[in-house]
Scaffold this active site. Structure first.
Site, short mmCIF file in Angstrom:
data_model
loop_
_atom_site.label_atom_id
_atom_site.label_comp_id
_atom_site.label_asym_id
_atom_site.label_seq_id
_atom_site.Cartn_x
_atom_site.Cartn_y
_atom_site.Cartn_z
N SER A 6 0.85 -1.19 0.00
CA SER A 6 0.00 0.00 0.00
C SER A 6 0.88 1.24 0.00
CB SER A 6 -0.90 0.02 1.24
OG SER A 6 -1.52 1.28 1.40
N TYR B 23 -2.28 0.03 10.58
CA TYR B 23 -2.29 -0.48 9.21
C TYR B 23 -1.03 -0.06 8.47
CZ TYR B 23 -3.52 -0.91 4.27
OH TYR B 23 -3.51 -1.22 2.93
#
Length: 251
Positions: free
Chosen positions: A150, A163
């Site tokens: 990501s 995250y």
């Protein structure tokens, strides 16, 4: 006049017949990638915690696709998925380590158990997946490992701290693996997309009715990038690839 640039770009590897293992294959980026690989004549081995959505794809693949339940938090599941690839197709040429989960919220918004699930899946699960694939890739004198991470692996902000930490870890993992495995002919690529229009983290900080979703990357964009990495000449490698749509900022 000959366009030298176009000529250079036309030199791509044919991945027809390649055996490609894909985790997190039941939806979103994983499913789009499986379809893209099959359209190029590759053979795919698909893993996910729930493979019910893959039955039609497997049934219509003329034997070029198989699927098996795989929870990447379990090293034994990862090993079993690689065993399926070798048993069915004889080898592994590429691994797409795509499985992951996202929880968007403040540091106190989720239970210890749910945060641990995310940490185990995104980091530990990626490690188990890679470890399971490397022996076969080395035996075949090389191949590709692509880790789908990501853009959060390069920057973090509020409601993404834990995250983002798991994605920072994947970046570090990929950089180290690239240095370690290159000598064995294994190319390691980390692809870091910004928000993508899938069901990822819907209900866990993201909403299907968010107006911004229309400007997100599409799963097919990631599948195209993965195809580009696999099809590049063996003399070169792409190590880190950040992907952001034209409508998205980078902060």
């Amino acid at each position: 006049m000959v366009n030298a640039y176009a000529g250079a770009m036309s030199e791509t590897r044919d991945i027809k017949g390649s055996v490609i293992v894909i985790t997190g294959a039941s939806s979103g980026i994983g499913l789009a990638t499986a379809k893209a690989m099959l359209s190029r004549g590759a053979r795919v081995v698909l893993g996910a915690r729930d493979i019910s959505s893959l039955s039609e794809l497997v049934a219509t693949s003329s034997g070029s696709a198989v699927a098996q339940v795989c929870d990447i938090r379990k090293a034994s599941d990862c090993a079993a998925l690689m065993d399926l690839a070798i048993k069915t197709f004889g080898r592994i040429d590429s691994l797409i380590a795509n499985a992951g989960i996202g929880l968007y919220g403040g540091i106190m918004d989720y239970s210890n158990e749910r945060l641990n699930e995310m940490m185990e899946t995104n980091l530990q699960g990626t490690i188990w997946t890679v470890r399971a694939a490397v022996p076969s890739l080395k035996k075949n004198d090389g191949g590709d490992i692509i880790i789908v991470a990501s853009i959060s692996g390069y920057r973090s902000k509020k409601n993404q701290a834990v995250y983002a930490a798991t994605k920072h870890a994947q970046v570090g993992l990929a950089i180290g693996l690239d240095d370690e495995l290159r000598e064995s002919g294994i190319r390691v690529t980390l692809i870091a997309p910004a928000a993508t229009e899938t069901n990822f983290a819907v209900g866990d900080g993201r909403k299907l009715d968010d107006a911004a979703r229309s400007g997100y990357l599409k799963p097919e964009d990631l599948a195209s990038a993965i195809s580009t990495v696999l099809e590049q000449p063996r003399r070169m490698r792409t190590t880190l690839w950040q992907m952001i749509s034209m409508s998205q900022g980078i902060n």
